[in-house]
Design a protein around this motif. Structure first.
Motif, PDB file in Angstrom:
ATOM      1  N   ASN A  76      -0.141  -8.955  26.737  1.00 42.24           N
ATOM      2  CA  ASN A  76       0.736  -7.798  26.514  1.00 42.24           C
ATOM      3  C   ASN A  76       0.886  -7.405  25.053  1.00 42.24           C
ATOM      4  O   ASN A  76       1.050  -6.221  24.734  1.00 42.24           O
ATOM      5  CB  ASN A  76       2.110  -8.063  27.137  1.00 42.24           C
ATOM      6  N   ASN A 109      -0.043  -3.602  24.287  1.00 40.67           N
ATOM      7  CA  ASN A 109       0.990  -2.720  23.736  1.00 40.67           C
ATOM      8  C   ASN A 109       0.559  -2.140  22.392  1.00 40.67           C
ATOM      9  O   ASN A 109       0.804  -0.966  22.094  1.00 40.67           O
ATOM     10  CB  ASN A 109       2.300  -3.496  23.588  1.00 40.67           C
ATOM     11  N   ASP A 156       3.849  -0.314  27.743  1.00 46.42           N
ATOM     12  CA  ASP A 156       5.037  -0.024  26.937  1.00 46.42           C
ATOM     13  C   ASP A 156       5.651  -1.264  26.303  1.00 46.42           C
ATOM     14  O   ASP A 156       6.312  -1.168  25.264  1.00 46.42           O
ATOM     15  CB  ASP A 156       6.108   0.668  27.796  1.00 46.42           C
ATOM     16  N   SER A 157       5.475  -2.428  26.895  1.00 43.79           N
ATOM     17  CA  SER A 157       6.144  -3.635  26.398  1.00 43.79           C
ATOM     18  C   SER A 157       5.124  -4.693  26.001  1.00 43.79           C
ATOM     19  O   SER A 157       4.100  -4.874  26.666  1.00 43.79           O
ATOM     20  CB  SER A 157       7.081  -4.200  27.468  1.00 43.79           C
ATOM     21  N   GLN A 158       5.416  -5.408  24.927  1.00 42.35           N
ATOM     22  CA  GLN A 158       4.558  -6.500  24.488  1.00 42.35           C
ATOM     23  C   GLN A 158       5.117  -7.866  24.893  1.00 42.35           C
ATOM     24  O   GLN A 158       4.611  -8.904  24.496  1.00 42.35           O
ATOM     25  CB  GLN A 158       4.387  -6.466  22.965  1.00 42.35           C
ATOM     26  N   GLU A 184       7.299 -12.176  22.960  1.00 44.46           N
ATOM     27  CA  GLU A 184       5.976 -11.592  22.748  1.00 44.46           C
ATOM     28  C   GLU A 184       4.883 -12.447  23.388  1.00 44.46           C
ATOM     29  O   GLU A 184       4.828 -13.655  23.175  1.00 44.46           O
ATOM     30  CB  GLU A 184       5.679 -11.450  21.253  1.00 44.46           C
TER      31      GLU A 184
END
Length: 355
Positions: free
Chosen positions: A278, A282, A288-290, A298
């Motif tokens: 992610n 991202n 949209d999200s990491q 994260e």
């Protein structure tokens, strides 16, 4: 198409000019004036190499060498040759103890030590031709690779070897018998030690003969090394790819690989962080999200390999493999140590399938 070829050739000429290498100094092939089937074959004697090893003491080497000389070459003019290559230069030497002849000459730095040794032998033959020696001659060299190239000249289609074969044939035609003999290097043999000192002196001389022809193989090696050095300079001067540079600080370094193409693809993605985690997705605008869906932090490569609770069982198996190999369980080791790379690939295959 022609424009592209001209552009590439122009780049090559510019690069060789910048690196003090003129295209005109590249040696072409030397065609023998006598057909190969009529050319005198060189007499190469490397038999001492079969009875001398690195473990043989210097005293024993000297005794074996003296016995070999007295049995086979006692009535010959002895000529010792040597080549030297340092970080600052190259040089060759020709030493004739019976006539107190000492020749030491500098050579262009880009020559390989193989070429330097052959050049030394070539100039020994030139000296024999110019000095009008009428006796049998033994040319001693401590380079087995150079002597092997002369012995199997049909396999080495290089200008230097062909020049030596041509000179040897001319001398044999003039009834001067030449023997090329291997001498153990750095063993206290007086003639070889003198030639070694002369070659080192030649390499230390800053007055280089710019017009000396450079064998094509040496030009190729030099250009490849120069290109790689330039690549390394650019590689280290940029800020991009920091994660990969932490693992491979220089392009001269090599990272270990596994046996499969898929495995190496997985390792490359982990090492560069360009993978389907992610954090990277991202970063390139795919999601949209990491954040990691299981942990809420994260989802980086480090988190995925070292901390994500979703894969704790697979990670424990990976940890046991690392412990069995007595290696550290950390990011750098997991991505560089050849002992655990295949287990890292297995970890990825068992958790994500592919990155």
């Amino acid at each position: 198409m022609y424009a592209l070829i001209n552009e590439r050739f122009s780049t090559f000429r510019t690069f060789t000019h910048v690196n003090a290498l003129s295209c005109e100094n590249i040696a072409g092939n030397v065609i023998l004036s006598t057909p190969p089937w009529a050319t005198s074959l060189p007499n190469v004697d490397s038999s001492l190499s079969l009875s001398i090893s690195k473990e043989t003491s210097p005293k024993t080497v000297i005794v074996l060498f003296k016995d070999h000389i007295s049995a086979n070459y006692e009535e010959r003019t002895e000529i010792y040759t040597d080549g030297s290559k340092t970080e600052t230069g190259c040089g060759y030497s020709v030493y004739v103890p019976a006539q107190n002849i000492s020749i030491a000459c500098p050579l262009p730095r880009i020559l390989s030590i193989f070429s330097v040794e052959l050049i030394a032998i070539k100039h020994a033959l030139l000296w024999v031709r110019q000095s009008q020696v009428t006796t049998k001659v033994a040319i001693f060299s401590d380079s087995l690779s150079a002597l092997d190239a002369i012995k199997h000249s049909g396999l080495y289609h290089t200008a230097l070897v062909n020049e030596i074969i041509e000179l040897n044939h001319q001398l044999r035609t003039a009834e001067i018998t030449i023997s090329f003999v291997w001498v153990p290097g750095h063993s206290g043999i007086r003639g070889n030690e003198s030639a070694d000192q002369l070659a080192r002196a030649g390499a230390a001389n800053t007055h280089i003969r710019r017009n000396h022809a450079i064998p094509l193989a040496d030009v190729r090696s030099y250009l490849l090394k120069s290109c790689k050095d330039e690549w390394d300079r650019i590689y280290q001067s940029t800020d991009t790819g920091r994660a990969y540079k932490d693992l491979r600080p220089s392009v001269h370094d090599r990272l270990s690989e596994v046996d499969t193409r898929l495995g190496n693809s997985i390792l490359l993605r982990l090492r560069t962080t360009h993978c389907r985690l992610n954090h990277h997705l991202n970063k390139i605008g795919c999601i949209d999200s990491q954040l990691c869906e299981a942990c809420g932090i994260e989802e980086t490569v480090e988190h995925y390999l070292m901390n994500c609770r979703k894969y704790r069982y697979q990670r424990e198996r990976l940890r046991r493999h690392a412990e069995s190999k007595n290696v550290n369980f950390d990011m750098r080791t997991l991505l560089t140590d050849p002992q655990v790379l295949r287990y890292v690939v297995e970890y990825v295959r068992s958790t994500r399938g592919i990155l």
